[in-house]
Design an enzyme around this catalytic site. Sequence first.
Site, mmCIF file in Angstrom:
data_model
loop_
_atom_site.group_PDB
_atom_site.id
_atom_site.type_symbol
_atom_site.label_atom_id
_atom_site.label_comp_id
_atom_site.label_asym_id
_atom_site.label_seq_id
_atom_site.Cartn_x
_atom_site.Cartn_y
_atom_site.Cartn_z
ATOM 1 N N HIS A 194 0.844 -1.210 0.000
ATOM 2 C CA HIS A 194 0.000 0.000 0.000
ATOM 3 C C HIS A 194 0.872 1.250 0.000
ATOM 4 O O HIS A 194 0.677 2.166 -0.807
ATOM 5 C CB HIS A 194 -0.928 -0.011 1.221
ATOM 6 C CG HIS A 194 -1.509 1.327 1.583
ATOM 7 N ND1 HIS A 194 -2.549 1.904 0.894
ATOM 8 C CD2 HIS A 194 -1.178 2.211 2.557
ATOM 9 C CE1 HIS A 194 -2.850 3.079 1.437
ATOM 10 N NE2 HIS A 194 -2.023 3.290 2.449
ATOM 11 N N ASP B 1 7.467 22.598 -25.379
ATOM 12 C CA ASP B 1 7.399 21.219 -24.876
ATOM 13 C C ASP B 1 8.447 21.092 -23.789
ATOM 14 O O ASP B 1 9.117 22.066 -23.438
ATOM 15 C CB ASP B 1 7.664 20.204 -26.013
ATOM 16 C CG ASP B 1 7.035 18.835 -25.708
ATOM 17 O OD1 ASP B 1 7.282 18.313 -24.602
ATOM 18 O OD2 ASP B 1 6.283 18.328 -26.560
ATOM 19 N N TRP C 58 7.363 -0.487 4.155
ATOM 20 C CA TRP C 58 7.891 0.186 2.963
ATOM 21 C C TRP C 58 9.293 0.720 3.214
ATOM 22 O O TRP C 58 10.058 0.946 2.278
ATOM 23 C CB TRP C 58 6.979 1.322 2.504
ATOM 24 C CG TRP C 58 7.158 2.622 3.213
ATOM 25 C CD1 TRP C 58 6.626 2.971 4.414
ATOM 26 C CD2 TRP C 58 7.924 3.749 2.768
ATOM 27 N NE1 TRP C 58 7.016 4.238 4.747
ATOM 28 C CE2 TRP C 58 7.808 4.743 3.765
ATOM 29 C CE3 TRP C 58 8.699 4.022 1.639
ATOM 30 C CZ2 TRP C 58 8.437 5.989 3.668
ATOM 31 C CZ3 TRP C 58 9.323 5.261 1.545
ATOM 32 C CH2 TRP C 58 9.188 6.231 2.551
ATOM 33 N N SER D 150 13.251 6.314 -13.480
ATOM 34 C CA SER D 150 12.182 7.149 -14.028
ATOM 35 C C SER D 150 12.152 8.516 -13.352
ATOM 36 O O SER D 150 12.077 9.549 -14.010
ATOM 37 C CB SER D 150 10.849 6.424 -13.849
ATOM 38 O OG SER D 150 9.785 7.328 -13.992
ATOM 39 N N SER D 151 12.244 8.508 -12.016
ATOM 40 C CA SER D 151 12.163 9.780 -11.280
ATOM 41 C C SER D 151 13.337 10.682 -11.612
ATOM 42 O O SER D 151 13.179 11.893 -11.766
ATOM 43 C CB SER D 151 12.171 9.529 -9.773
ATOM 44 O OG SER D 151 11.017 8.858 -9.392
ATOM 45 N N HIS E 103 13.651 11.548 4.125
ATOM 46 C CA HIS E 103 13.065 12.815 4.516
ATOM 47 C C HIS E 103 12.930 13.791 3.359
ATOM 48 O O HIS E 103 11.869 14.359 3.159
ATOM 49 C CB HIS E 103 13.685 13.445 5.756
ATOM 50 C CG HIS E 103 12.677 14.375 6.354
ATOM 51 N ND1 HIS E 103 11.628 13.913 7.119
ATOM 52 C CD2 HIS E 103 12.460 15.683 6.166
ATOM 53 C CE1 HIS E 103 10.831 14.926 7.400
ATOM 54 N NE2 HIS E 103 11.314 16.010 6.844
ATOM 55 N N GLU F 3 12.431 12.902 0.489
ATOM 56 C CA GLU F 3 11.312 12.289 -0.234
ATOM 57 C C GLU F 3 9.976 12.837 0.263
ATOM 58 O O GLU F 3 9.058 13.088 -0.514
ATOM 59 C CB GLU F 3 11.374 10.769 -0.063
ATOM 60 C CG GLU F 3 10.119 10.007 -0.512
ATOM 61 C CD GLU F 3 9.924 10.001 -2.007
ATOM 62 O OE1 GLU F 3 10.870 10.324 -2.740
ATOM 63 O OE2 GLU F 3 8.805 9.682 -2.457
ATOM 64 N N TYR G 62 9.405 15.740 1.340
ATOM 65 C CA TYR G 62 9.197 17.075 0.757
ATOM 66 C C TYR G 62 9.008 17.011 -0.743
ATOM 67 O O TYR G 62 8.356 17.891 -1.321
ATOM 68 C CB TYR G 62 10.328 18.015 1.179
ATOM 69 C CG TYR G 62 10.244 18.256 2.658
ATOM 70 C CD1 TYR G 62 9.098 18.843 3.190
ATOM 71 C CD2 TYR G 62 11.230 17.850 3.530
ATOM 72 C CE1 TYR G 62 8.958 19.014 4.553
ATOM 73 C CE2 TYR G 62 11.096 18.026 4.894
ATOM 74 C CZ TYR G 62 9.954 18.602 5.398
ATOM 75 O OH TYR G 62 9.813 18.765 6.744
ATOM 76 N N SER H 61 -0.530 27.569 -4.082
ATOM 77 C CA SER H 61 -0.136 28.964 -4.311
ATOM 78 C C SER H 61 -0.621 29.483 -5.656
ATOM 79 O O SER H 61 -0.557 30.688 -5.912
ATOM 80 C CB SER H 61 1.392 29.102 -4.230
ATOM 81 O OG SER H 61 1.865 28.636 -2.994
ATOM 82 N N HIS I 149 15.244 12.183 12.727
ATOM 83 C CA HIS I 149 14.055 12.302 13.575
ATOM 84 C C HIS I 149 13.070 11.148 13.329
ATOM 85 O O HIS I 149 12.122 10.989 14.076
ATOM 86 C CB HIS I 149 13.376 13.678 13.449
ATOM 87 C CG HIS I 149 12.698 13.944 12.143
ATOM 88 N ND1 HIS I 149 12.633 15.186 11.579
ATOM 89 C CD2 HIS I 149 12.037 13.140 11.292
ATOM 90 C CE1 HIS I 149 11.982 15.125 10.449
ATOM 91 N NE2 HIS I 149 11.603 13.896 10.250
ATOM 92 N N HIS I 150 13.327 10.371 12.287
ATOM 93 C CA HIS I 150 12.523 9.163 12.084
ATOM 94 C C HIS I 150 13.021 8.010 12.940
ATOM 95 O O HIS I 150 12.449 6.935 12.928
ATOM 96 C CB HIS I 150 12.574 8.732 10.610
ATOM 97 C CG HIS I 150 11.968 9.746 9.688
ATOM 98 N ND1 HIS I 150 10.645 9.729 9.336
ATOM 99 C CD2 HIS I 150 12.499 10.813 9.051
ATOM 100 C CE1 HIS I 150 10.388 10.732 8.513
ATOM 101 N NE2 HIS I 150 11.505 11.419 8.329
ATOM 102 N N THR J 238 7.675 26.722 7.058
ATOM 103 C CA THR J 238 6.349 26.160 6.771
ATOM 104 C C THR J 238 5.277 27.100 7.291
ATOM 105 O O THR J 238 4.261 27.326 6.625
ATOM 106 C CB THR J 238 6.199 24.763 7.407
ATOM 107 O OG1 THR J 238 7.374 24.006 7.113
ATOM 108 C CG2 THR J 238 4.999 24.043 6.860
ATOM 109 N N LYS K 179 4.680 29.940 4.967
ATOM 110 C CA LYS K 179 3.818 29.598 3.839
ATOM 111 C C LYS K 179 2.343 29.683 4.224
ATOM 112 O O LYS K 179 1.536 30.284 3.517
ATOM 113 C CB LYS K 179 4.140 28.193 3.343
ATOM 114 C CG LYS K 179 5.454 28.153 2.624
ATOM 115 C CD LYS K 179 5.657 26.826 1.940
ATOM 116 C CE LYS K 179 6.636 26.962 0.822
ATOM 117 N NZ LYS K 179 6.155 27.753 -0.303
ATOM 118 N N ARG L 164 1.653 0.976 15.447
ATOM 119 C CA ARG L 164 1.278 0.852 14.044
ATOM 120 C C ARG L 164 1.664 -0.544 13.543
ATOM 121 O O ARG L 164 2.367 -1.283 14.197
ATOM 122 C CB ARG L 164 1.954 1.939 13.220
ATOM 123 C CG ARG L 164 3.456 1.865 13.253
ATOM 124 C CD ARG L 164 4.104 3.089 12.638
ATOM 125 N NE ARG L 164 4.015 3.061 11.190
ATOM 126 C CZ ARG L 164 4.904 3.674 10.376
ATOM 127 N NH1 ARG L 164 5.899 4.360 10.877
ATOM 128 N NH2 ARG L 164 4.767 3.620 9.076
#
Lengths: 538, 314
Positions: free
Chosen positions: A79, A108, A144, A171-172, A255, A257, A259, A270, A304-305, A330, A333, A452
């Site tokens: 998932h 293009d 994951w 690809s990315s 991390h 990732e 963002y 925006s 921090h993870h 943040t 924003k 979890r």
Amino acid sequence: MATHAADAHHDDHDHKPQGFWDRWVFTTNHKDIGTLYLVFAFIMFCIGGAMSGVIRAELAQPGLQFVQPYFFNQMTTVHALVMIFGGVMPAFVGLANWMVPLMIGAPDMALPRMNNWSFWIMPFAFTVLLLTLFLPGGAPAGGWTLYPPLSLQGGSSVAFAIFAIHMMGISSIMGAINIIATILNMRAPGMDLLRMPLFVWTWLITAFLLIAVMPVLAGAVTMLLTDKFFGTSFFNAAGGGDPVMFQHIFWFFGHPEVYIMILPAFGIVSEIIPTFSRKPLFGYQAMVYATASIAFLSFIVWAHHMFTVGMPLGGELFFMYATMMIAVPTGVKVFNWVSTMWKGSMTFETPMLWAIAFVILFTIGGFSGLMLAMVPADFQYHDTYFVVAHFHYVLVTGALFSIIAAVYFWWPKWTGKMYSEKWGKFHFWWSTFFVNVLFFPQHFLGLAGMPRRIPDYNVAFADWNLVSSIGAFGMLASPIIMFAVLWHSKKHGAPATTQVWEGAHGLEWTVPSPAPHHTFTEPPVIRASMLAHGDVTH
Amino acid sequence: MALMVMAMKSLRNTRKSLHKMGRAVAAASLTLSAGMAMAAGTLPDRWQLNMHPGVTETARNAYHIHMLMLWICVVIGIIVFGAMAYAMFKFRKSKGAVAAQFSHNTVAELIWTIIPIVILIVCAWPATKILVHTADTSNPELTIKVTGYQWKWRYEYVDYQGKATGINFMSKLDGDSDRTRQLKSGLDPHAVKVGEEQTYLLNVDKPLVLPTNAKVRFVITADDVIHAWWVPALGWKVDAIPGIINDAWTLIEQPGTYRGQCAELCGQDHGFMPIVVEAKPKAEFEQWLAGQQAANAAQNAPAAAQAPVAAPQG
């Protein structure tokens, strides 16, 4: 019939390739590739959503009713991989493909053939990943995040999943190179960097993040692969390796990732809020600098993870302080979006509703993020449903809501058809209600002590879990409603004007609706009044 | 400015007001959980909304920081969402609002950059103090080595008051829960009870017994994959990692039974390796320890069963 005639008229001018094969498989057109990405992401959202349906069905009551725990773990793992790499990221790349050239006045993408390849890798990558569900031993079930040694206990699915991740990474990276090359080289004269729409800015920064961290992920999973199949011991303590090192490398990717999945959302919101407030974006330059600051900080907060892995005190303090600092840009924003609405002349069409919900619900996700940054409290929150609630607020009501907002916002430009406001709003209210029923109670579950990634729980957790599952089943209808609204629009929608929205500014609103197959073959002349943020020079 | 003053004030009154607040929230959740008053502190409550303050200083500290951050977020949320709501009702086109065209305001932007920085410093201060305190595992009375396995825990009482104890046992999910948790078992999880408590998936065959009011140091590792040892009432969790030894400490203030679970995904039965800590007053704990040692000795020397070796008394 009239609309069909109009379509045919456009087609005549478009010089689209006529056959399906030529049009879609060999395409190098940024709009068609954008459409492919978006359709692919929608399918992936449905597949990932179905898996969350299995998860929430099993969690609706205590006791095991439907699936074995090992299959449950496969569901949570796949998932997440499908939603992150197959849903959110390709959706944003699709939006970038469609909109970046239109927003900067380019004909293009800079590298159209590579663009085709970037997309067509994805269906193969996900076929490989999803087919692991049918392998003996099943799909990856170690989460994951693929933490060893657990992730290495899987069977051959480890090799397939890693191969799929490598393909997605390629690809990315190609997509990111293409976006950077396009933005830096193909802006129309007068489209200075600090005149670019925020969506273009946020994607430029996101693309640099992608190039920086996707190779790190590739390295980490390659080390997993050699540990599993070639006898190395990068992460195997018995062979002199270190399982915690994997976590450091993974989150050094992970991390940024996070963002990568939220900066383009900031860009979308925006664009939308000024449009429906009929007022220039407040603090355009501050928004650009805040985005860059967040991107920079994303590289120095990874641990921090992992506050509970047993880091030294100095490490925990550093990562706590660095993480707390993210709240500042943040916050800037959020305040700027509110200030954009302030003294505006607001209307609440469907995209605006999704964007406003984004600001509120993403901020709630930001609040829980700030709480999670506090190490003494994180020792309690870590790996509980509080974290699950946090990242779903950020990723579902954050990233996904912004994607839906963007689809409603630019749909008339893509198709030349308006959608039904009534049913668009119904889709919004339905989803916003159920998504909160789904995720808000998970805060309570985490604070009460529910870890979890468990398929079953003590009976005290039963009530909120049932509420959450009811929300999930409501949410499962959301993509169906959206599909129906868009299908109806495509078939019966009223024709859209060139500008579409009264308050719309920006080059994309100067081309006809639907946008012709080829646009800006001649560079446009840019005037300040065309830009959503007004003239930034004063 | 008002926000900063509020934050400072809230910090000054943290202990007092948060205690009160905590009690109010706990009371509210208790009211919701009909008939579960007995369970407070040992098992989660039904419809529980908030973290419990726990039974150690570390847990109370975590709770205070949690409540401090929660209230700061609530206040900021009210201001920001309030401003949004006001804007949405006041500045509607349908009400004839005409859009202003300003696009920045340096003073406002400086204020809302600086105030959050001040608030964050205000939060970081107590968190840092607590963290430094929590990291100090020196001078324990008892050292327990915890080893995580798929899917059970081993507890070794390494030493108590400087003496090796030789106590060492496995602790795994109790039989009732294990039977009930099988797929389509047809058994009712609500029926798994210890006395009045519904302990489904939160009970073990043999709990970890600890003394109250004694500093207990844990050294934590794992044998196969990564696990995490977590009892919410003690206020922390630490990963159990193969090849690495982590440490942590606790000082339990009230006797009682405290339940937790593995908190790091560790395979198919990750959800089925609970942790139970039984905290006893020191005298009772020493009695228990002596009993365990006597039993060990009897097992090791069956020939001498008639005259058991005196267990070393702590």
